[in-house]
Write a protein that holds these residues in place. Structure first.
Motif, short mmCIF file in Angstrom:
data_model
loop_
_atom_site.label_atom_id
_atom_site.label_comp_id
_atom_site.label_asym_id
_atom_site.label_seq_id
_atom_site.Cartn_x
_atom_site.Cartn_y
_atom_site.Cartn_z
N LEU A 182 22.00 90.50 -19.19
CA LEU A 182 23.34 91.07 -19.09
C LEU A 182 23.87 90.97 -17.67
CD1 LEU A 182 23.22 94.25 -21.38
CD2 LEU A 182 24.19 92.00 -21.87
N PHE A 183 23.00 91.13 -16.68
CA PHE A 183 23.38 90.94 -15.28
C PHE A 183 23.88 89.52 -15.06
CE2 PHE A 183 22.42 89.56 -10.96
CZ PHE A 183 22.99 90.56 -10.18
N ASN A 184 23.12 88.54 -15.56
CA ASN A 184 23.53 87.14 -15.42
C ASN A 184 24.84 86.86 -16.14
OD1 ASN A 184 21.40 86.35 -13.83
ND2 ASN A 184 20.12 85.67 -15.53
N SER A 185 25.02 87.47 -17.30
CA SER A 185 26.24 87.26 -18.06
C SER A 185 27.45 87.79 -17.32
CB SER A 185 26.13 87.92 -19.44
OG SER A 185 27.32 87.77 -20.17
N ILE A 186 27.32 89.00 -16.76
CA ILE A 186 28.44 89.63 -16.08
C ILE A 186 28.73 88.97 -14.74
CG2 ILE A 186 29.21 91.78 -15.00
CD1 ILE A 186 27.56 93.26 -17.17
N VAL A 187 27.68 88.71 -13.96
CA VAL A 187 27.87 88.21 -12.60
C VAL A 187 28.15 86.71 -12.56
CG1 VAL A 187 26.75 87.91 -10.34
CG2 VAL A 187 26.48 90.05 -11.62
N PHE A 188 27.40 85.94 -13.34
CA PHE A 188 27.51 84.49 -13.24
C PHE A 188 28.30 83.85 -14.37
CE2 PHE A 188 23.54 85.58 -10.96
CZ PHE A 188 23.93 85.15 -9.70
N GLN A 189 28.61 84.62 -15.41
CA GLN A 189 29.49 84.16 -16.48
C GLN A 189 29.07 82.77 -17.00
OE1 GLN A 189 33.51 84.55 -15.01
NE2 GLN A 189 33.24 86.70 -14.51
N ILE A 190 27.89 82.72 -17.60
CA ILE A 190 27.31 81.44 -18.03
C ILE A 190 27.29 81.32 -19.55
CG2 ILE A 190 26.00 80.87 -15.96
CD1 ILE A 190 23.63 82.36 -17.07
N GLY A 191 28.33 81.77 -20.19
CA GLY A 191 28.51 81.53 -21.61
C GLY A 191 27.49 82.25 -22.47
N ILE A 192 27.02 81.56 -23.51
CA ILE A 192 26.13 82.18 -24.50
C ILE A 192 24.67 82.24 -24.06
CG2 ILE A 192 27.61 81.38 -26.39
CD1 ILE A 192 25.29 79.35 -27.04
N PHE A 193 24.33 81.59 -22.95
CA PHE A 193 22.93 81.46 -22.57
C PHE A 193 22.19 82.79 -22.48
CE2 PHE A 193 19.64 80.66 -19.20
CZ PHE A 193 18.77 79.98 -20.02
#
Length: 438
Positions: free
Chosen positions: A239-250
């Protein structure tokens, strides 16, 4: 050696539930690519795309063709979730996604490569044997079991991805946190967390957590005493990666993979609401077991060797980029560069400086200035473009590149005609200047 472990029957709940998540996520990826303008920016607006070298024939469809293409892939994702015409849907998606992957690399991400591998793996797996329209329409197809190797092929693929990602982080700019600092600078305007992401102590936590998470998450999920805490850490990390780096569905695909680490009956109780499945144990190997082992062995041998190929090339992959792709070297560096193209008519000797704005989008210009294969491909494009006008040309570049927070150095030999040299896939391209290691 006994292979009975790999071929024993187990409850297929993990695979069935993962199929549903996988289908929903790829559908979201494809429909989202249309909605966010990714398809337009990447495949429609550019005058030409930078394909993987050797696939120049694979170009985007004209007009609104790519919108239709992605809409079809999104629909296939829904069919995969429902388990309807599963084999066709899964293979069709795998082929279409491969086409997208190979026809453009300006927006390259490691998770696009992982999704391509996963698409083919899922197409071969019996993920439609339960909780699917296929099984409902054809009861003879229905089954509550699968061979154990199905589960372990997913786990081993994840282990390879995470392990190589962890090992790749063991280099200077990650360990001194400078690359983390650089990555976080662009996040300073994030609501609530922007200022926090600029703190040195946050950079240290991100750096070490990234190394140890990638290295330990698969073993920690496999071991029952650490499974729950590992799952909680996985939720936080992704979730941190999703929010901070915005890398799609990964990040969400990574969380979906965790179903393979929990007990099948637990997965059934949470997602399928079906009664306990009793699996009959068989000690007889199937007739095709040697074929299965041979195919799986060959596949994973490639997966183990491919990320190591850059060690066979001259110089540092961080500088040359040769062998970087397909090797799980994720979020390790930031590249910036300057470049000037000069076209020289072989007959008249007349030299012209090329205005890149006439040919490339902003993102393509950044890639051409930083990456050797992009620079070489654009030189080939210019050669073909001028050949249509009846001119035989040479193409020279003046190019400097900076890695992370380092200095700018000359990257491409300005005396080499890039239009006349071949691209070497499995060897170092000598026109790339040597790195300046401190």
């Amino acid at each position: 050696m006994s292979f009975h472990f790999l071929f024993k029957k187990i409850d297929n709940a993990q695979l069935v539930v993962f199929r549903m998540f996988y289908g929903l996520l790829v559908s979201a990826e494809c429909y989202g690519a249309i909605a966010t303008g990714w398809v337009k920016r990447t495949l429609i607006e550019p005058k030409f795309t930078f394909t993987f070298i050797g696939f120049e024939w694979l170009q985007p469809l004209p007009g609104n063709g790519m919108y239709i293409y992605f809409a079809i892939m999104g629909t296939l994702g829904i069919l995969i979730t429902l388990g309807y015409k599963y084999r066709f849907s899964a293979f069709a998606f795998a082929l279409m996604w491969t086409g997208v992957y190979l026809m453009q690399k300006t927006s390259y991400n490691n998770h696009y490569y992982l999704l391509m591998l996963l698409a083919y793996i899922m197409a071969f797996l019996p993920a439609h044997k339960d909780a699917s329209l296929d099984a409902k329409l054809n009861p003879k197809l229905h089954s509550f079991t699968m061979p154990n190797w199905v589960r372990w092929i997913i786990i081993l693929q994840l282990f390879i991805v995470y392990t190589y990602a962890s090992v790749a982080k063991l280099y200077g700019d990650w360990l001194d946190f400078s690359i983390i600092e650089l990555l976080m600078k662009s996040k300073s305007d994030y609501y609530l967390i922007g200022e926090l992401l600029q703190e040195k102590w946050v950079h240290k936590i991100v750096a070490f957590f990234g190394i140890f998470f990638d290295l330990l998450i698969v073993p920690a999920l496999l071991w029952k005493p650490t499974r729950k805490i590992a799952f909680v850490m996985a939720i936080f990390f992704h979730l941190f990666n999703s929010i901070v780096f915005q890398i799609g569905i990964f990040p969400y695909l990574s969380l979906a993979f965790t179903v393979f680490f929990f007990e099948p009956q637990t997965i059934r109780n949470v997602f399928l609401k079906t009664k306990k499945v009793v699996v009959e144990q068989s000690t007889t190997l199937p007739k095709n077991h040697k074929w299965v082992l041979g195919i799986l062995g060959g596949y994973f041998l490639v997966q183990l060797v491919l990320p190591l190929r850059h060690h066979a090339f001259k110089d540092d992959v961080l500088w040359t980029e040769e062998g970087h792709r397909l090797s799980w070297r994720m979020m390790l560096r930031s590249r910036s560069g300057t470049i000037k193209y000069t076209v020289v008519n072989k007959e008249t000797g007349k030299a012209i400086n090329i205005n890149l704005n006439d040919y490339l989008t902003k993102k393509q210009r950044r890639r051409v200035a930083c990456y050797p294969d992009f620079a070489w491909q654009f030189a080939q494009h210019l050669k073909k473009d001028y050949a249509k006008k009846g001119e035989d040309i040479q193409v020279f570049v003046t190019n400097t590149v900076k890695i992370n927070q380092g200095e700018y150095y000359e990257f491409i030999d300005p005396k080499v005609d890039l239009a006349s040299v071949p691209w070497k896939h499995l060897a170092h391209n000598e026109w790339i200047r040597p790195s300046h290691k401190e």
